[in-house]
Design a protein around this motif. Structure first.
Motif, PDB file in Angstrom:
ATOM      1  N   UNK A   6       0.805  -1.333  -0.019  1.00 34.98           N
ATOM      2  CA  UNK A   6      -0.085  -0.021   0.045  1.00 34.98           C
ATOM      3  C   UNK A   6       0.948   1.204   0.013  1.00 34.98           C
ATOM      4  N   UNK A   7       1.721   1.273   0.799  1.00 37.33           N
ATOM      5  CA  UNK A   7       2.760   2.405   0.957  1.00 37.33           C
ATOM      6  C   UNK A   7       3.546   2.633  -0.286  1.00 37.33           C
ATOM      7  N   UNK A   8       4.037   1.669  -1.049  1.00 37.86           N
ATOM      8  CA  UNK A   8       4.876   2.006  -2.303  1.00 37.86           C
ATOM      9  C   UNK A   8       3.893   2.486  -3.318  1.00 37.86           C
ATOM     10  N   UNK A   9       2.699   2.150  -3.389  1.00 42.38           N
ATOM     11  CA  UNK A   9       1.565   2.228  -4.318  1.00 42.38           C
ATOM     12  C   UNK A   9       1.098   3.665  -4.239  1.00 42.38           C
ATOM     13  N   UNK A  10       0.983   3.917  -2.909  1.00 40.71           N
ATOM     14  CA  UNK A  10       0.416   5.504  -2.577  1.00 40.71           C
ATOM     15  C   UNK A  10       1.589   6.465  -2.723  1.00 40.71           C
ATOM     16  N   UNK A  11       2.806   5.982  -2.411  1.00 45.76           N
ATOM     17  CA  UNK A  11       3.984   6.980  -2.361  1.00 45.76           C
ATOM     18  C   UNK A  11       4.276   7.437  -3.714  1.00 45.76           C
ATOM     19  N   UNK A  12       4.240   6.388  -4.597  1.00 47.34           N
ATOM     20  CA  UNK A  12       4.201   6.684  -6.099  1.00 47.34           C
ATOM     21  C   UNK A  12       3.268   7.662  -6.696  1.00 47.34           C
ATOM     22  N   UNK A  13       2.035   7.295  -6.406  1.00 43.89           N
ATOM     23  CA  UNK A  13       0.898   8.141  -6.806  1.00 43.89           C
ATOM     24  C   UNK A  13       1.062   9.698  -6.182  1.00 43.89           C
ATOM     25  N   UNK A  14       1.526   9.705  -5.032  1.00 46.72           N
ATOM     26  CA  UNK A  14       1.451  10.863  -4.372  1.00 46.72           C
ATOM     27  C   UNK A  14       2.531  11.961  -5.012  1.00 46.72           C
ATOM     28  N   UNK A  15       3.525  11.290  -5.841  1.00 43.94           N
ATOM     29  CA  UNK A  15       4.449  12.305  -6.475  1.00 43.94           C
ATOM     30  C   UNK A  15       3.682  13.073  -7.546  1.00 43.94           C
ATOM     31  N   UNK A  16       2.932  12.446  -8.216  1.00 44.85           N
ATOM     32  CA  UNK A  16       2.085  12.867  -9.171  1.00 44.85           C
ATOM     33  C   UNK A  16       0.710  13.505  -8.753  1.00 44.85           C
ATOM     34  N   UNK A  17       0.111  13.095  -7.893  1.00 43.32           N
ATOM     35  CA  UNK A  17      -1.081  13.684  -7.368  1.00 43.32           C
ATOM     36  C   UNK A  17      -0.765  14.033  -5.609  1.00 43.32           C
ATOM     37  N   UNK A  18      -0.585  15.044  -5.285  1.00 40.67           N
ATOM     38  CA  UNK A  18      -0.151  15.326  -4.181  1.00 40.67           C
ATOM     39  C   UNK A  18      -1.262  15.490  -3.189  1.00 40.67           C
ATOM     40  N   UNK A  19      -2.589  15.468  -3.696  1.00 41.36           N
ATOM     41  CA  UNK A  19      -3.733  15.372  -2.878  1.00 41.36           C
ATOM     42  C   UNK A  19      -3.838  13.968  -2.116  1.00 41.36           C
ATOM     43  N   UNK A  20      -3.317  12.893  -2.865  1.00 42.25           N
ATOM     44  CA  UNK A  20      -3.065  11.654  -2.440  1.00 42.25           C
ATOM     45  C   UNK A  20      -2.857  11.503  -0.926  1.00 42.25           C
ATOM     46  N   UNK A  21      -1.852  12.235  -0.485  1.00 42.29           N
ATOM     47  CA  UNK A  21      -1.192  12.161   0.735  1.00 42.29           C
ATOM     48  C   UNK A  21      -2.081  12.842   1.756  1.00 42.29           C
ATOM     49  N   UNK A  22      -2.896  13.704   1.388  1.00 45.99           N
ATOM     50  CA  UNK A  22      -3.906  14.370   2.258  1.00 45.99           C
ATOM     51  C   UNK A  22      -4.963  13.096   2.572  1.00 45.99           C
ATOM     52  N   UNK A  23      -5.421  12.662   1.530  1.00 48.20           N
ATOM     53  CA  UNK A  23      -6.590  11.925   1.581  1.00 48.20           C
ATOM     54  C   UNK A  23      -6.171  10.504   2.497  1.00 48.20           C
ATOM     55  N   UNK A  24      -5.150  10.126   2.086  1.00 44.53           N
ATOM     56  CA  UNK A  24      -4.519   8.920   2.916  1.00 44.53           C
ATOM     57  C   UNK A  24      -4.461   9.069   4.284  1.00 44.53           C
ATOM     58  N   UNK A  25      -4.136  10.423   4.747  1.00 43.37           N
ATOM     59  CA  UNK A  25      -4.106  10.725   6.177  1.00 43.37           C
ATOM     60  C   UNK A  25      -5.255  10.704   6.791  1.00 43.37           C
ATOM     61  N   UNK A  26      -6.293  10.903   6.134  1.00 45.43           N
ATOM     62  CA  UNK A  26      -7.771  10.938   6.767  1.00 45.43           C
ATOM     63  C   UNK A  26      -8.196   9.544   6.929  1.00 45.43           C
ATOM     64  N   UNK A  27      -7.863   8.710   5.657  1.00 48.04           N
ATOM     65  CA  UNK A  27      -8.628   7.353   5.588  1.00 48.04           C
ATOM     66  C   UNK A  27      -7.577   6.532   6.575  1.00 48.04           C
ATOM     67  N   UNK A  28      -6.479   6.734   7.000  1.00 51.14           N
ATOM     68  CA  UNK A  28      -5.939   6.071   8.194  1.00 51.14           C
ATOM     69  C   UNK A  28      -6.376   6.187   9.600  1.00 51.14           C
ATOM     70  N   UNK A  29      -7.052   7.416   9.472  1.00 50.19           N
ATOM     71  CA  UNK A  29      -7.599   7.761  10.666  1.00 50.19           C
ATOM     72  C   UNK A  29      -8.955   7.100  10.956  1.00 50.19           C
TER      73      UNK A  29
END
Length: 264
Positions: free
Chosen positions: A162-185
């Protein structure tokens, strides 16, 4: 996949030294040293135990201890802490090391590998502290503790995929990082860390098990709290999920890693 494994093997000394240096730096530069690794998760245990122990005290059958709920809670926190640290750090590992990726020639997969190794080392320190606390509370895990390395490996595979996939996507779409933080909560509360699955109405439990961390956390609790082997039927879905996540992460990595460096 074989190429990635070969690259990681060639970079094993770099990975090992990076993990060691990060750990040493974290300990040396802090007056409390190793205590910081265990203080936050144990503080969570204390807070949740204080708030919820009266509610949960009568709903944890099979644990003959005054401290049944804190013990149960600690086992779940141990698993969740490792998962959350790997996913959260992988989320930004390529962005934070952008300059390194541009200036040095090394296997880029070494970066998430270092994250996993560092998180595992922190988790081992936390585990040692947890076992010491269990001993003080009169709760001694039995031989079933030997299942823990297998469960940890499965958990790390899931988190890395999950982390590798989301980390790569976060490079191109920086909103991914914000969404994942909320989803983890939200995911924390959708995982039976602070409550028992039996408390959930039966018609809703299947939804809870759609979260792959549910089975893994229950396995941790079986081993550490109840002293019995994991229910392997609950681990089939997390294992499949972890395998698929790793394959997707490896696929995106090989297709996009050069573009990642260009974007950074």
């Amino acid at each position: 996949m074989n190429t990635s494994i070969s690259e990681l093997w060639q970079a094993r000394h770099f990975i090992k030294n990076s993990i060691r240096n990060e750990f040493v730096t974290r300990v040396v530069r802090s007056r409390l040293g190793l205590l910081w690794i265990v203080l936050f998760p144990l503080a969570q245990v204390v807070i949740y135990a204080f708030v919820l122990s009266m509610v949960m005290a009568a709903k944890l059958p099979g644990i003959d201890s005054t401290y049944a709920y804190p013990i149960y809670l600690t086992a779940g926190i141990l698993a969740w802490t490792l998962f959350a640290e790997i996913v959260t750090r992988c989320l930004n590992v390529f962005i934070e090391n952008g300059n390194l990726l541009k200036k040095m020639v090394f296997p880029r997969m070494a970066l998430p590998a270092i994250v996993c190794g560092s998180a595992l080392l922190n988790n081992i320190v936390l585990l040692a502290s947890v076992l010491a606390i269990f001993a003080l509370l009169g709760h001694i895990p039995n031989i079933q503790l030997l299942w823990l390395p297998v469960l940890t490996l499965l958990l790390m595979g899931l988190a890395l995929g999950l982390g590798l996939t989301l980390g790569l996507l976060n490079v191109f779409f920086r909103d991914v990082g914000q969404v994942v933080t909320i989803v983890l909560q939200f995911s924390f509360w959708l995982t039976p860390v602070v409550y028992n699955v039996d408390m959930i109405p039966e018609q809703y439990r299947q939804w809870l098990h759609m979260n792959p961390m549910t089975g893994i956390v229950q396995a941790y609790q079986s081993v550490l709290v109840y002293g019995r082997e994991p229910d392997f039927s609950l681990l089939v879905y997390p294992a499949i999920f972890a395998g698929v996540a790793l394959l997707i992460g490896a696929f995106i990595y090989h297709r996009a890693i050069d573009e990642v460096v260009d974007v950074l």
